[in-house]
Each structure stands twice: as structure tokens, then as C-alpha cells.
Design an enzyme around this catalytic site. Structure first.
Site, PDB file in Angstrom:
ATOM      1  N   ARG A   1       9.813   1.981  -0.196  1.00  0.00           N
ATOM      2  CA  ARG A   1      10.822   0.974   0.161  1.00  0.00           C
ATOM      3  C   ARG A   1      11.920   0.891  -0.902  1.00  0.00           C
ATOM      4  O   ARG A   1      13.113   0.934  -0.589  1.00  0.00           O
ATOM      5  CB  ARG A   1      10.126  -0.385   0.311  1.00  0.00           C
ATOM      6  CG  ARG A   1      10.895  -1.364   1.162  1.00  0.00           C
ATOM      7  CD  ARG A   1      10.166  -2.701   1.219  1.00  0.00           C
ATOM      8  NE  ARG A   1       8.783  -2.584   1.668  1.00  0.00           N
ATOM      9  CZ  ARG A   1       7.881  -3.564   1.565  1.00  0.00           C
ATOM     10  NH1 ARG A   1       8.209  -4.728   1.031  1.00  0.00           N
ATOM     11  NH2 ARG A   1       6.642  -3.387   1.974  1.00  0.00           N
TER      12      ARG A   1
ATOM     13  N   LYS B   1       5.977   9.776  -2.724  1.00  0.00           N
ATOM     14  CA  LYS B   1       6.124  11.138  -2.211  1.00  0.00           C
ATOM     15  C   LYS B   1       7.574  11.574  -2.458  1.00  0.00           C
ATOM     16  O   LYS B   1       8.454  10.737  -2.326  1.00  0.00           O
ATOM     17  CB  LYS B   1       5.856  11.174  -0.701  1.00  0.00           C
ATOM     18  CG  LYS B   1       4.437  10.770  -0.302  1.00  0.00           C
ATOM     19  CD  LYS B   1       4.344  10.598   1.217  1.00  0.00           C
ATOM     20  CE  LYS B   1       2.996  10.002   1.613  1.00  0.00           C
ATOM     21  NZ  LYS B   1       2.887   9.715   3.055  1.00  0.00           N
TER      22      LYS B   1
ATOM     23  N   ASP C   1       4.679  13.586   8.859  1.00  0.00           N
ATOM     24  CA  ASP C   1       5.907  13.743   9.657  1.00  0.00           C
ATOM     25  C   ASP C   1       7.156  13.839   8.770  1.00  0.00           C
ATOM     26  O   ASP C   1       8.254  13.990   9.287  1.00  0.00           O
ATOM     27  CB  ASP C   1       6.082  12.575  10.640  1.00  0.00           C
ATOM     28  CG  ASP C   1       6.414  11.277   9.927  1.00  0.00           C
ATOM     29  OD1 ASP C   1       5.844  11.018   8.842  1.00  0.00           O
ATOM     30  OD2 ASP C   1       7.253  10.518  10.444  1.00  0.00           O
TER      31      ASP C   1
ATOM     32  N   LYS D   1      12.203   9.154   5.401  1.00  0.00           N
ATOM     33  CA  LYS D   1      10.820   9.187   5.891  1.00  0.00           C
ATOM     34  C   LYS D   1       9.873   9.543   4.751  1.00  0.00           C
ATOM     35  O   LYS D   1      10.127  10.494   4.005  1.00  0.00           O
ATOM     36  CB  LYS D   1      10.674  10.209   7.024  1.00  0.00           C
ATOM     37  CG  LYS D   1      11.229   9.699   8.338  1.00  0.00           C
ATOM     38  CD  LYS D   1      10.905  10.638   9.474  1.00  0.00           C
ATOM     39  CE  LYS D   1      11.507  10.118  10.766  1.00  0.00           C
ATOM     40  NZ  LYS D   1      11.414  11.113  11.847  1.00  0.00           N
ATOM     41  N   GLY D   2       8.804   8.776   4.639  1.00  0.00           N
ATOM     42  CA  GLY D   2       7.817   9.029   3.585  1.00  0.00           C
ATOM     43  C   GLY D   2       8.212   8.471   2.234  1.00  0.00           C
ATOM     44  O   GLY D   2       7.426   8.468   1.296  1.00  0.00           O
TER      45      GLY D   2
ATOM     46  N   SER E   1       3.287   3.243   2.657  1.00  0.00           N
ATOM     47  CA  SER E   1       3.584   1.879   3.107  1.00  0.00           C
ATOM     48  C   SER E   1       2.690   0.816   2.475  1.00  0.00           C
ATOM     49  O   SER E   1       1.470   0.974   2.408  1.00  0.00           O
ATOM     50  CB  SER E   1       3.441   1.796   4.630  1.00  0.00           C
ATOM     51  OG  SER E   1       3.573   0.458   5.037  1.00  0.00           O
TER      52      SER E   1
ATOM     53  N   ASP F   1      -1.026  10.729   7.128  1.00  0.00           N
ATOM     54  CA  ASP F   1       0.044   9.764   6.879  1.00  0.00           C
ATOM     55  C   ASP F   1      -0.041   8.714   8.008  1.00  0.00           C
ATOM     56  O   ASP F   1      -0.717   8.947   9.018  1.00  0.00           O
ATOM     57  CB  ASP F   1       1.381  10.516   6.905  1.00  0.00           C
ATOM     58  CG  ASP F   1       2.568   9.597   6.804  1.00  0.00           C
ATOM     59  OD1 ASP F   1       2.556   8.702   5.933  1.00  0.00           O
ATOM     60  OD2 ASP F   1       3.520   9.750   7.599  1.00  0.00           O
TER      61      ASP F   1
ATOM     62  N   ASN G   1       2.478  -1.912   3.961  1.00  0.00           N
ATOM     63  CA  ASN G   1       2.029  -2.625   5.163  1.00  0.00           C
ATOM     64  C   ASN G   1       0.910  -1.864   5.885  1.00  0.00           C
ATOM     65  O   ASN G   1       0.522  -2.245   6.990  1.00  0.00           O
ATOM     66  CB  ASN G   1       3.197  -2.795   6.136  1.00  0.00           C
ATOM     67  CG  ASN G   1       4.307  -3.657   5.559  1.00  0.00           C
ATOM     68  OD1 ASN G   1       4.075  -4.806   5.194  1.00  0.00           O
ATOM     69  ND2 ASN G   1       5.511  -3.110   5.454  1.00  0.00           N
TER      70      ASN G   1
HETATM   71  C1  BG6 Z   1       6.525   5.338   4.775  1.00  0.00           C
HETATM   72  C2  BG6 Z   1       7.696   5.363   5.719  1.00  0.00           C
HETATM   73  O1  BG6 Z   1       5.348   5.607   5.472  1.00  0.00           O
HETATM   74  O2  BG6 Z   1       6.417   4.065   4.152  1.00  0.00           O
HETATM   75  C3  BG6 Z   1       8.969   4.945   5.022  1.00  0.00           C
HETATM   76  O3  BG6 Z   1       7.858   6.688   6.229  1.00  0.00           O
HETATM   77  C4  BG6 Z   1       8.763   3.581   4.353  1.00  0.00           C
HETATM   78  O4  BG6 Z   1      10.017   4.877   5.972  1.00  0.00           O
HETATM   79  C5  BG6 Z   1       7.564   3.647   3.413  1.00  0.00           C
HETATM   80  O5  BG6 Z   1       9.918   3.225   3.595  1.00  0.00           O
HETATM   81  C6  BG6 Z   1       7.271   2.297   2.756  1.00  0.00           C
HETATM   82  O6  BG6 Z   1       6.823   1.419   3.741  1.00  0.00           O
HETATM   83  P1  BG6 Z   1       6.758  -0.160   3.615  1.00  0.00           P
HETATM   84  O7  BG6 Z   1       6.055  -0.573   4.877  1.00  0.00           O
HETATM   85  O8  BG6 Z   1       5.963  -0.472   2.388  1.00  0.00           O
HETATM   86  O9  BG6 Z   1       8.163  -0.665   3.506  1.00  0.00           O
HETATM   87 MG    MG Z   2       5.443   9.204   7.914  1.00  0.00          MG
END
Ligand code: BG6
Ligand code: MG
Length: 218
Positions: A49, A145, A170, A45-46, A116, A9, A118
Site C-alpha cells: 500500500r 515484493k 498474478d 499489482k503485488g 495485503s 498470492d 487485509n
Molecule cells: C496486493 C495487491 O496483494 O496487496 C496490491 O496486489 C495491494 O494491489 C497490496 O496494494 C496491499 O494490500 P492492502 O490490502 O494491504 O492495501
Molecule cells: Mg496479486
């Protein structure tokens, strides 16, 4: 030597970005008059968005128009990106480079499996993007997830069968996703939260090369 598929992750495992997600969500929630604690954050977490915002709104019993919902998603991400804009190599969590380079020396396949959108940007910023043989992130999956899609795609990217894959996570949602996929789950964080993981370590400083070689690779 055996080959295993090592799947990591990103947020809270490779880089110390979970705290920035927390700050951005808390700001947004408080702005809507919804309280937001560390315990609430644990449940995000995980989580993707969109799904995270849906959960916060449900906690505050709030309904928003689609337009308002989308503008809040944008705002949260801009806020989050302003935190990570300053990121450098120093935000990589302790001993992650040692573990990645040990696995590389052993010739073990490695993938990223993150919710994510990002992820690639962050990996580029901390100069780790070339360390992974496969990257699956929030732009590549349709199910969040604890659905196992992200890890199944990562295993596919590595060409490894699920039973030979090991996931470092995590979040409870991520541990559940790994378990559902039929992979070994290694929790990074608190054993009280990550109750369903096969092993739990506070961080990578607790994971020795001997443990990797004797318990994970063999
Ligand atoms: C996960 C994070 O890795 O990515 C979450 O644990 C987050 O908190 C998710 O919401 C989505 O991420 P992003 O960067 O696309 O908003
Ligand atoms: Mg994580």
C-alpha cells in the site's frame, strides 16, 4: 507421493479483488489530478500500500506532508474495504476451490503469500481461511515484493525447502519475488505481462488436475 509447497498470492489469484484495488487507487489518483490507467495499475499489482502511493505520487510529480500521505493511505483503504464489504463466496475466482481441494486430497502443503494487510479478513469473508497450512501477509513482512521475503516466510511456515515450492501469482513483482526465492513461478493472467513466469495460465480453469499431478507435484 512427492510433497511440494504450494504458495498462493491472494488478490487476483484466489479472489477477484484486484479490480477493487484498481478502483480505489484510480479514485485517489484522479482526486490528486494524476491520470491513472490500467497499465499504471499493472505496476501496482503485488506492491504494498505504502509503496503504491509513493509510485502514484512520483508519476504525478507530487510531494505531500507525512500527515497528508498517511491520511490518503487511510482513505484508499477505507474505499477498498467498502468495496470488499459486500464480498461473498462468489468472488472466489473460477476453479480455485477445485484446485485447492485437489491439492488437499493429495495431501500437499498449502500457504498464502500476500502483500495485503487485509488478507486474513478477506479469507474469512470468503470462508477459505482454514484451507491454508500457513498464512503470510502484509502484517508479517517488512520488505515488499519483488523482495522474496513473503514467499521465504511462507516456505518456512510450511517447513518446505525453496526448491520444492511453487508460487501462483498474478503480478510481475510477485513472479520476480518467486524467481528470486528460487521457487517455481506460475503466472495467472496475461503471458505478455508475466514474461518471467515458468508457466502462465489465463486462470485456474486452464490448470487441469493432470497438469498439477504430472508437472507440479511429481
Ligand atoms: C496486493 C495487491 O496483494 O496487496 C496490491 O496486489 C495491494 O494491489 C497490496 O496494494 C496491499 O494490500 P492492502 O490490502 O494491504 O492495501
Ligand atoms: Mg496479486
Amino acid at each position: 507421493m512427492n510433497k511440494k509447497g504450494f504458495i498462493f498470492d491472494l488478490d487476483g489469484v484466489i479472489v477477484d479483488t484486484a479490480k477493487y484495488h484498481f478502483l480505489a487507487w484510480r479514485k485517489l489518483a484522479l482526486g490528486l489530478g494524476i491520470s491513472f490507467s490500467e497499465e499504471d495499475n499493472e505496476q501496482l499489482k503485488g506492491v504494498s500500500r505504502i509503496h503504491s502511493l509513493e509510485k502514484i505520487l512520483a508519476w504525478g510529480d507530487k510531494q505531500l506532508s507525512e500527515e497528508h500521505f498517511n491520511s490518503l493511505l487511510q482513505k484508499k483503504n477505507n474505499d477498498y474495504l467498502s468495496h470488499i464489504a459486500q464480498m461473498s463466496h462468489e468472488e472466489i475466482l473460477p476453479d480455485v476451490p477445485r484446485v485447492l481441494s485437489y491439492l488437499k486430497d493429495l495431501g500437499q502443503p498449502m500457504a498464502l503469500g500476500s502483500a495485503s494487510k487485509n488478507a486474513r479478513r478477506i479469507l474469512r469473508e470468503v470462508a477459505l481461511i482454514d484451507e491454508f497450512d500457513a498464512i503470510v501477509d502484509g502484517t508479517n513482512v517488512s520488505k515488499a515484493k519483488p523482495d522474496p521475503e513473503v514467499f521465504l516466510k511462507a516456505a518456512e511456515g510450511l517447513g518446505m525447502p525453496v526448491e520444492q515450492c511453487i508460487v501462483f501469482e498474478d503480478s510481475l513483482a510477485g513472479i520476480q519475488a518467486a524467481n528470486t526465492a528460487g521457487m517455481m513461478s506460475v503466472g495467472i493472467g496475461s503471458a505478455e505481462v508475466l514474461t518471467e513466469a515458468v508457466y502462465v495460465f489465463k486462470d485456474f480453469t486452464e490448470i487441469s488436475n493432470e497438469f498439477i499431478l504430472n508437472k507440479l507435484v511429481s
